[in-house]
Design an enzyme around this catalytic site. Structure first.
Site, PDB file in Angstrom:
ATOM      1  NE  ARG A 158      10.148   2.532  12.529  1.00  0.00           N
ATOM      2  CZ  ARG A 158       9.144   1.789  12.049  1.00  0.00           C
ATOM      3  NH1 ARG A 158       8.687   1.988  10.838  1.00  0.00           N
ATOM      4  NH2 ARG A 158       8.605   0.830  12.780  1.00  0.00           N
ATOM      5  CG  HIS A 162       5.790   5.341  10.693  1.00  0.00           C
ATOM      6  ND1 HIS A 162       6.632   5.510   9.616  1.00  0.00           N
ATOM      7  CD2 HIS A 162       4.708   6.121  10.448  1.00  0.00           C
ATOM      8  CE1 HIS A 162       6.070   6.352   8.761  1.00  0.00           C
ATOM      9  NE2 HIS A 162       4.911   6.741   9.246  1.00  0.00           N
ATOM     10  CE1 TYR A 171       6.949  -2.688  12.770  1.00  0.00           C
ATOM     11  CE2 TYR A 171       4.831  -2.026  13.697  1.00  0.00           C
ATOM     12  CZ  TYR A 171       6.096  -1.699  13.264  1.00  0.00           C
ATOM     13  OH  TYR A 171       6.519  -0.398  13.321  1.00  0.00           O
TER      14      TYR A 171
END
Ligand SMILES: Cc1ncc(C[n+]2csc(CCOP(=O)(O)OP(=O)(O)O)c2C)c(N)n1
Length: 257
Positions: A158, A162, A171
């Site tokens: 990805r 999100h 992160y």
């Protein structure tokens, strides 16, 4: 691809239940927001189809994060036991929001989970369009000929956040993203088509403009539909409204009044 109007998707995201209704003859379920709850549905409908003798194959798409849900394991278990015509497609994009794949499971692959449930699991390059089509076709044909379920793990990455509420810089590092960049399926597909003489900058510009027009029209059409009545928010959750939902509906109505 399945024949649902783009306008319906817009309506769904605007909170209008009308957007969730598939037209007659199109076998597609409404979008499921709770992670993984649709996987047992895919097995249940496949099992029902098998009992009735319908030549149906059900497909369930979900992320790597969904494989940590009980729903996934219950569905996989009964798919194996009842040999249902189901294809499980896990899009392993390495993250469930901020949780990396390494914190999701101790299994070496997601595909191997199928072995424990007694059926085939295959890992495929999820950034290779033709590989994904080939693996899916093979699994669908197998299911249709009565040989039971398959779990496909499409390995991908990805690139973006999100959702708009997510900040991936919290992160993960750019260094993690770098090796995936040349593997971008859009770049690979564009290079492939260009090489075959099937793509050019002009084609890309024309198709982008056409797609933009189509999307703009769908937004306009969806916005022209009157907003749903408050009752409709609660009406389709269960076959019959629970006392809690009735209470919430009354509360909403009194707030709006
Ligand atoms: C039951 C449930 N718990 C939590 C959430 C909040 N949530 C939305 S998406 C998401 C992560 C999903 O990750 P994954 O299954 O890997 O799918 P991805 O979106 O990465 O493709 C979570 C935890 C939710 N929608 N449903």
């Amino acid at each position: 691809m399945m024949g649902i109007a783009l306008k319906n998707f817009m309506l769904y995201w605007m909170g209008n239940e009308v957007g969730s209704h598939a037209p007659e003859g199109i076998n597609i379920m409404p979008v499921s927001i709770p992670v993984g709850t649709h996987i047992p549905h895919a097995v249940g409908t496949a099992w029902a189809a098998k009992i009735r003798g319908d030549k149906v194959v059900t497909m369930a798409y979900f992320g790597d994060g969904a494989t940590s849900k009980g729903d996934f394991h219950e569905a996989m278990n009964f798919a194996g036991v009842f040999k249902t015509p189901t294809v499980f497609f896990c899009q392993n994009n390495q993250f469930a929001i901020s949780v990396p794949r390494s914190r999701q499971t101790a299994s070496a692959t997601i595909a191997q989970k199928a072995i424990a449930y007694g059926f085939d699991g295959i890992q495929v390059d999820g950034n290779d369009l033709f590989a994904v089509i080939a693996a899916t076709k093979q699994a669908v044909n197998k299911a249709r000929s009565g040989e039971g379920p398959t779990l496909i793990e499409g390995v991908t990455f990805r690139f973006g956040p999100h959702t708009t509420a997510d900040d991936p810089t919290k992160y993960r590092t750019d260094k993690e993203i770098e090796p995936w960049k040349p593997l971008d399926p859009l770049i690979r597909m564009r290079l492939y088509l260009k090489d075959k003489g099937l793509w050019s900058d002009e084609v890309e510009q024309r198709m982008t403009e056409e797609a933009q027009k189509e999307i703009d029209q769908a937004v306009k059409d969806a916005e022209a539909v009157p907003p749903p009545a408050p009752d409709e928010i609660f009406a389709s959750v269960f076959a019959e409204m629970t006392p809690q939902l009735k209470e919430q509906l009354e509360y909403l109505k009194s707030t709006l009044a």
